[in-house]
Scaffold this active site. Structure first.
Site, short mmCIF file in Angstrom:
data_model
loop_
_atom_site.label_atom_id
_atom_site.label_comp_id
_atom_site.label_asym_id
_atom_site.label_seq_id
_atom_site.Cartn_x
_atom_site.Cartn_y
_atom_site.Cartn_z
N TYR A 1 -4.59 26.60 -0.92
CA TYR A 1 -5.63 27.77 0.13
C TYR A 1 -5.72 27.89 1.70
O TYR A 1 -4.94 26.39 2.37
CB TYR A 1 -7.50 27.09 0.19
CG TYR A 1 -8.66 27.75 -0.52
CD1 TYR A 1 -8.70 28.99 -0.83
CD2 TYR A 1 -9.43 26.70 -2.03
CE1 TYR A 1 -9.71 29.69 -1.82
CE2 TYR A 1 -10.42 27.06 -2.41
CZ TYR A 1 -10.06 28.25 -2.60
OH TYR A 1 -11.13 28.50 -3.80
N ASP B 1 -8.35 36.33 -2.98
CA ASP B 1 -9.98 36.46 -3.11
C ASP B 1 -10.55 35.41 -2.73
O ASP B 1 -12.40 36.12 -2.61
CB ASP B 1 -9.95 36.81 -4.69
CG ASP B 1 -9.91 35.31 -5.10
OD1 ASP B 1 -10.01 34.73 -4.49
OD2 ASP B 1 -9.91 35.58 -6.89
N HIS C 1 -11.01 35.39 -9.26
CA HIS C 1 -12.18 33.54 -9.17
C HIS C 1 -13.31 33.78 -10.12
O HIS C 1 -13.86 32.72 -9.94
CB HIS C 1 -12.79 34.25 -7.33
CG HIS C 1 -12.60 32.56 -6.87
ND1 HIS C 1 -11.27 32.30 -5.88
CD2 HIS C 1 -12.94 31.70 -7.74
CE1 HIS C 1 -11.11 31.11 -5.41
NE2 HIS C 1 -12.32 30.62 -6.23
#
Ligand SMILES: Cc1cc2nc3c(=O)[nH]c(=O)nc-3n(C[C@H](O)[C@H](O)[C@H](O)COP(=O)(O)O)c2cc1C
Length: 509
Positions: free
Chosen positions: A246, A274, A365
């Site tokens: 991330y 995403d 995800h």
């Protein structure tokens, strides 16, 4: 209080010392046998103050552990608030049996099916649902909004049927393959899923150990409960691990993480693309609210909002401004192959090829982000013909994840051109219900399914799988079952057929 602030003659704090500080005016908590004064930190806590106040004056370790990296307190709480060691023999144990819900859960754990009764990956999910803590189950199992994409991920595979070949010599079946330049024994990997310790006290290292046993690649999440180094240290003999990233607003932090991972031997960098904002997972929010604030009246509306829980709280650092123009920078700071995780249409795959990344994961995800995003397998069927048309199919490796529960799902993805697939929840559920033996069995079951189904479809090795072996004509059909459709399910009267007069219906088997 028998606490001595002089470091040389420190006397341990007692449970009674801590218990006195049980309000928002003075809030102390115990974590791993040490006491912390978090009074001033309460308004700053990203997860809201309510959850800390629940543990004011008490041992918060069990709640703290799964959702905070090990160095959190050192990093974020001023040293002057570190009060020292606590004599844990003086701390009142919180009786687990007192909570009726916990008591029922313990009863269910006692009556769990033995591991050998789990015959497929769905079985682990059914057991985990009954034996996991409510909040952990809600975090793992939830999807965004109406959870339509989450369900679609699984059901999309039911729209693809096989066109098997016969009279192929399948005495020896080999489903080992290569992903991003590394040999692996099966064409799937353990994808990154945050907060492993919610499901099992040992957390992600369980997945590392099982992955080692089966020679499968593990993707390490940025938001793991274990530290990155703990997970790397748990790996053995050149075991391959990838890093899921991330991207932090502070690029210096991101660079440090990437370069540390590369130095430690990570073999690829998966940048999650995403999640500029975390999806709204209502089941997760509801369970947190029930747990933390059910009898707290909200006067401002603020209290409810903050119960969105751990995931959102610990992900506040993610940079929503991340864009295509950042990709060259990532390519410049590492030699690891870079893969974009969460690509959802052919246009973006083509762009990914153009900017020079090494792969993409067609993924939504696990249905936790944009509801009504299409399944990875459907996007794959859209992407591969376009890549082949341009002769670009070998310029980039294509992975998918989401809803993969059977080896037939894996085979369908490989037939359509995926290099490999990621599996998330099933391994979390196997770990939560049965620990390491559970994940081990889940992997073995997939392996056995893989061998049988490769034989039955008429493929002796991965290269034999090709698009002519699947019928995808039904794939574009979307029929959403809306589980939270309160109008459809709870308000409209159901239509009923004719009933038998007074004869008892035959029970379902
Ligand atoms: C509990 C949970 C946590 C997850 N955490 C992350 C994460 O931290 N980073 C990420 O890129 N993807 C995360 N994912 C998404 C997975 O990597 C993957 O895309 C998804 O789980 C695949 O679907 P499946 O669970 O149906 O196999 C998470 C998924 C779940 C279920």
């Amino acid at each position: 209080m028998n606490h001595d602030s002089n470091n040389t003659q420190r006397v341990k704090l007692t449970g009674a010392d801590i218990a006195k500080h049980n309000s928002k005016d003075s809030c102390w908590v115990i974590v791993h046998g040490r006491a912390y004064d978090v009074t001033e930190f309460l308004p700053e806590h990203p997860g809201g103050s309510k959850i800390i106040l629940k543990y004011a004056g008490k041992d918060a370790t069990e709640e703290f552990d799964p959702i905070h990296p090990p160095d959190t307190l050192d990093k974020y709480l001023d040293k002057s608030k570190h009060l020292g060691e606590v004599d844990m023999s003086t701390v009142e144990k919180q009786e687990k049996g007192e909570d009726p819900e916990e008591k029922e859960r313990q009863e269910r754990i006692k009556n769990m099916p033995i591991l050998e009764q789990c015959y497929n990956l769905m079985d682990f999910e059914a057991v985990a649902r009954r034996v996991m803590k409510k909040t952990a189950w809600a975090y793992y199992s939830s999807g965004a909004d109406d959870e339509i994409t989450m369900r679609e991920n699984h059901s999309a595979f039911h729209k693809i049927w096989f066109r098997p070949r016969i009279l192929v010599d399948v005495e020896h079946v080999d489903f080992s393959t290569t992903m991003l330049g590394t040999k692996t024994s099966m064409p799937f990997y353990v994808t990154a899923t945050a907060l492993g310790k919610l499901g099992h006290p040992e957390g992600e290292v369980i997945l590392t150990k099982a992955a080692h046993k089966h020679n499968i690649i593990q993707m390490i999440p940025t938001l793991a409960s274990c530290s990155f180094d703990e997970i790397m240290d748990a790996a053995q003999d050149g075991q391959v691990q990838w890093l899921q990233l991330y991207v932090n607003k502070d690029r210096a932090v991101t660079k440090r993480i990437i370069q540390h991972a590369e130095r430690r031997g990570c073999k690829a960098l998966f940048i999650t693309v995403d999640a500029p904002q975390l999806g709204r997972r209502e089941k997760d929010m509801r369970s947190k609210f029930d747990d933390v604030g059910s009898n707290v009246q909200s006067t401002s509306g603020d209290a409810v909002d903050r119960s969105q829980g751990a995931a959102r709280a610990i992900s506040s650092f993610i940079d929503p401004s991340l864009s295509w123009k950042d990709i060259p920078w990532f390519l410049s700071v590492t030699k690891m192959p870079i893969i974009l995780k969460g690509v959802q249409c052919v246009e973006d795959v083509l762009r990914a090829v153009e900017v020079g990344v090494h792969g993409v994961v067609l993924s939504n995800h696990g249905g936790r982000q944009l509801d009504f995003a299409r399944s990875g397998i459907e996007v794959l069927a859209e992407v591969m013909p376009v890549l082949r048309e341009r002769g670009w199919q070998d310029k980039i490796e294509i992975f998918i994840d989401g809803g993969i529960r059977r080896a037939t799902d894996i085979i369908k993805a490989l037939c359509l051109g995926a290099k490999g697939v990621g599996i998330g929840r099933p391994f979390l559920y196997a770990m939560s219900a049965y620990g390491l033996p559970g994940v081990d069995r889940a992997m073995q079951l997939l392996k056995d399914e893989m061998e049988m189904n490769m034989r039955l479809i008429g493929a002796a090795k991965i290269e034999d799988l090709n698009p002519s072996m699947v019928d995808t004509r039904g794939l574009g059909m979307h029929t959403a079952v809306v589980p939270s459709d309160t109008l459809g399910l709870n308000v409209y009267d159901p239509l009923v057929g004719p009933r038998m007069k007074s004869v008892k219906e035959r029970p379902k088997l």
